[in-house]
Design an enzyme around this catalytic site. Structure first.
Site, PDB file in Angstrom:
ATOM      1  N   GLY A 101       0.856  -1.156  -0.266  1.00 54.84           N
ATOM      2  CA  GLY A 101       0.003   0.144  -0.359  1.00 54.84           C
ATOM      3  C   GLY A 101       0.458   1.207  -0.373  1.00 54.84           C
ATOM      4  O   GLY A 101       1.806   1.593   0.833  1.00 54.84           O
ATOM      5  N   THR A 102       0.644   1.912  -0.648  1.00 53.13           N
ATOM      6  CA  THR A 102       1.645   2.338  -1.156  1.00 53.13           C
ATOM      7  C   THR A 102       1.760   4.190  -1.965  1.00 53.13           C
ATOM      8  O   THR A 102       0.276   4.198  -2.018  1.00 53.13           O
ATOM      9  CB  THR A 102       3.154   2.098  -1.845  1.00 53.13           C
ATOM     10  OG1 THR A 102       4.662   3.113  -2.470  1.00 53.13           O
ATOM     11  CG2 THR A 102       2.401   1.855  -3.241  1.00 53.13           C
ATOM     12  N   THR A 103       2.600   4.955  -1.616  1.00 46.89           N
ATOM     13  CA  THR A 103       3.031   6.043  -3.167  1.00 46.89           C
ATOM     14  C   THR A 103       3.969   6.104  -4.092  1.00 46.89           C
ATOM     15  O   THR A 103       5.560   6.131  -3.476  1.00 46.89           O
ATOM     16  CB  THR A 103       2.899   7.560  -2.299  1.00 46.89           C
ATOM     17  OG1 THR A 103       2.020   7.441  -1.344  1.00 46.89           O
ATOM     18  CG2 THR A 103       2.456   8.190  -3.271  1.00 46.89           C
TER      19      THR A 103
END
Lengths: 231, 231
Positions: free
Chosen positions: B31-33
């Site tokens: 789950g990231t940017t």
């Protein structure tokens, strides 16, 4: 044999669900972008103007900035029916309370009335509300009552489905001590960015400035919204 | 009776109750940017460094910027296992293709290999990938292959769970014609804001700039992150 082959072929050509549009059975929702900020002397509130039933835009000129009392407004997001019903109930309760008190009501009182209702009936409701206004005791105040029914006062608050897209913009551009004009411009830009990205937000941008002098409302039409040279 | 007790024991060991923490049953996810920006002469790519299994941070110094070839990288978001597997396969395929061609491969080729895999196995995969790099034919290029397997080239692209929070910031702050330093600052700023808001993004900011000269990697530690947020 022949009948079943025709039936199979028919099923593969169309999906029966496509024959009935989704707006005949979707709930009316203010999937939306709402925003409020405090400045010295009052508050500025803003919202988009789109109400959707599924993919159909039921109202493209919605007014989501609802007066609760003379200098207290609420910004509504979530289910249109729920938020209208809650706002009507709180308007009545606050009006009664104000008459008994023989004084203008506090923004914090209005916010708590919203909170009481949204928390008590949290399982049945789908409502995210921002309460903002001016009173003599504490000046301009913004209280946010998101889904679930918590209550917190914030200098700036955004809400609705479009709000996710503007957290970064808000965090980087907000500064304390802005004037009313700067607040209005900031809100207009933020709403514009959110409406560009969120399919459930759009139409016109409605703004209002609430202060001791009263309420000043404005509308920014679609073609007048601030433009950004984004990719 | 015995079998009923054994079943209860098994149910106690799985994650669906409060006795067992959720990270014993949740899939490992980046789950990231992630973000990539083109500039004249190359690209800048960036990512956060958090990998989560539910609420547990399995790796707080993850490297989500994965080399596919000398001048081509990919930014991974979604399921850590899926994206690692896909990247490994594409690295092999691209290496083979490059040797056959006796030339450095095109970024567009790498992007299409990702797209083929992500589209063909779209039901089984959860992978959002940004492919970026430099080649002699078209210079710096950014291609995005989101969940579902579409492919499109964009001057700027953001991805992952934290990306929603920075659409407004990116739309308002991006201008074409930025140089490498400006792109690095823009990317670091955007990732910073996203990591501030998204619970699934955090740690350090990993940046890389890819151009004809090669790849230059840097890390910005948590306490050195640009303080963009003025809230």
């Amino acid at each position: 044999m022949a009948a079943s082959m025709i039936w199979d072929r028919a099923q593969s050509i169309y999906n029966p669900d496509d024959l009935v549009t989704d707006w005949t059975d979707q709930e009316v929702s203010t999937g939306t972008t709402i925003m409020a900020l405090e400045y010295d002397g009052g508050v500025v509130i803003g919202a988009d103007s789109r109400t959707t039933t599924g993919a159909y835009i039921a109202n493209r000129v919605t007014d989501k900035l609802t007066p609760i009392h003379e200098r207290i407004f609420c910004c509504r997001s979530g289910s249109a029916a729920d938020t209208q019903a809650i706002a009507d109930a709180v308007t009545y309760q606050l009006g009664f309370h104000s008459i008994e008190l023989d004084e203008a009501p506090l923004v914090q009182t209005a916010a708590n009335l919203f909170k009481e209702m949204c928390y008590r009936y949290r399982e049945e409701l789908m409502a995210g509300i921002i309460v903002a206004g001016w009173d003599k005791r504490r000046g301009g105040q913004v209280y946010t009552v998101p889904m679930g029914g918590m209550l917190v006062r914030q200098p700036v608050s955004v809400g609705g489905s479009g709000s996710s897209y503007i957290y970064g913009f808000m965090d980087s551009n907000y500064k304390t001590g802005m004037s009313q004009e700067e607040c209005l411009r900031f809100t207009g830009e933020a709403l514009s960015l959110a409406m560009e990205r969120d399919g459930s937000s759009g139409g016109v941008a409605r703004l209002a400035a609430i202060s001791e002098e009263g309420v000043e409302r404005r509308v920014i039409l679609g073609n007048q919204l601030p433009k950004f040279n984004s990719a």
